[in-house]
Design a protein around this motif. Structure first.
Motif, PDB file in Angstrom:
ATOM      1  N   VAL A   1       0.721  -1.192   0.132  1.00 43.82           N
ATOM      2  CA  VAL A   1      -0.050   0.026  -0.026  1.00 43.82           C
ATOM      3  C   VAL A   1       0.692   1.283   0.081  1.00 43.82           C
ATOM      4  N   ASP A   2       2.190   1.239   0.314  1.00 39.99           N
ATOM      5  CA  ASP A   2       2.971   2.232   0.271  1.00 39.99           C
ATOM      6  C   ASP A   2       4.421   1.847   0.183  1.00 39.99           C
TER       7      ASP A   2
ATOM      8  N   SER B   1      -1.900  -4.097   9.339  1.00 44.94           N
ATOM      9  CA  SER B   1      -0.595  -3.720   8.467  1.00 44.94           C
ATOM     10  C   SER B   1       0.666  -3.993   9.134  1.00 44.94           C
TER      11      SER B   1
ATOM     12  N   ASP C   1       8.563  -0.469   3.139  1.00 47.94           N
ATOM     13  CA  ASP C   1       6.984  -0.397   2.541  1.00 47.94           C
ATOM     14  C   ASP C   1       6.064  -0.892   3.519  1.00 47.94           C
TER      15      ASP C   1
ATOM     16  N   ARG D   1       2.531  -2.994   4.118  1.00 55.71           N
ATOM     17  CA  ARG D   1       1.724  -3.934   3.747  1.00 55.71           C
ATOM     18  C   ARG D   1       0.680  -4.144   4.349  1.00 55.71           C
TER      19      ARG D   1
ATOM     20  N   ALA E   1      -8.495  -5.146   4.181  1.00 60.38           N
ATOM     21  CA  ALA E   1      -7.429  -5.602   5.247  1.00 60.38           C
ATOM     22  C   ALA E   1      -8.169  -6.254   6.181  1.00 60.38           C
TER      23      ALA E   1
END
Length: 142
Positions: free
Chosen positions: A62-63, A91, A110, A112, A130
């Motif tokens: 997600v980032d 996450s 990152d 996730r 999620a």
């Protein structure tokens, strides 16, 4: 102390651009593979199995933040050091450092999520959401 798992990469000719340096999307492919390898090395079953037993279909990204430090080329052997620096409810944050010997090539971090399919009105278009990280995964990976 957090677990660190090392994923090994042999850079091939086809991984490089015409300047003979690794084409940057390949790093992201290797980071994704290193992320999954982290869970495998910690004893987490395949995502196919976790989907059957826990409903978890994987850990989508997600980032991401990346810093390229040095170049790599074909023939190089790279070590991708991976660890989870933060566990959250649904996450987690993974830290990566890619080395060629003692030379730092890349640093990345990152975020996730643990994801599962959720019911929708249209069975042909499932939705993903999620979900809380299963305790068994936390126990294996900490």
């Amino acid at each position: 102390m957090t677990k660190v798992v090392i994923y090994k990469v042999n850079v091939e000719f086809g991984d490089c651009d015409p300047a003979k340096i690794v084409w940057f999307p390949n790093y992201f492919k290797w980071l994704d593979a290193a992320s999954r390898n982290f869970f495998v090395q910690c004893g987490v079953p395949s995502w196919k199995e976790t989907e059957k037993t826990m409903g978890v279909l994987g850990t989508p990204l997600v980032d991401i933040h990346t810093r390229f430090v040095k170049t790599a080329s074909y023939g190089d052997q790279l070590d991708v050091h991976v660890r989870v620096s933060e566990w959250r409810n649904t996450s987690f944050v993974m830290d990566y450092k890619i080395y060629r010997g003692s030379d730092l090539i890349l640093e990345a971090q990152d975020v996730r999520v643990f994801a599962a399919f959720c019911d929708t009105d249209n069975p042909d278009q499932p939705s993903i959401r999620a979900v809380p990280i299963p305790q068994i995964v936390l126990d294996l990976c900490r």
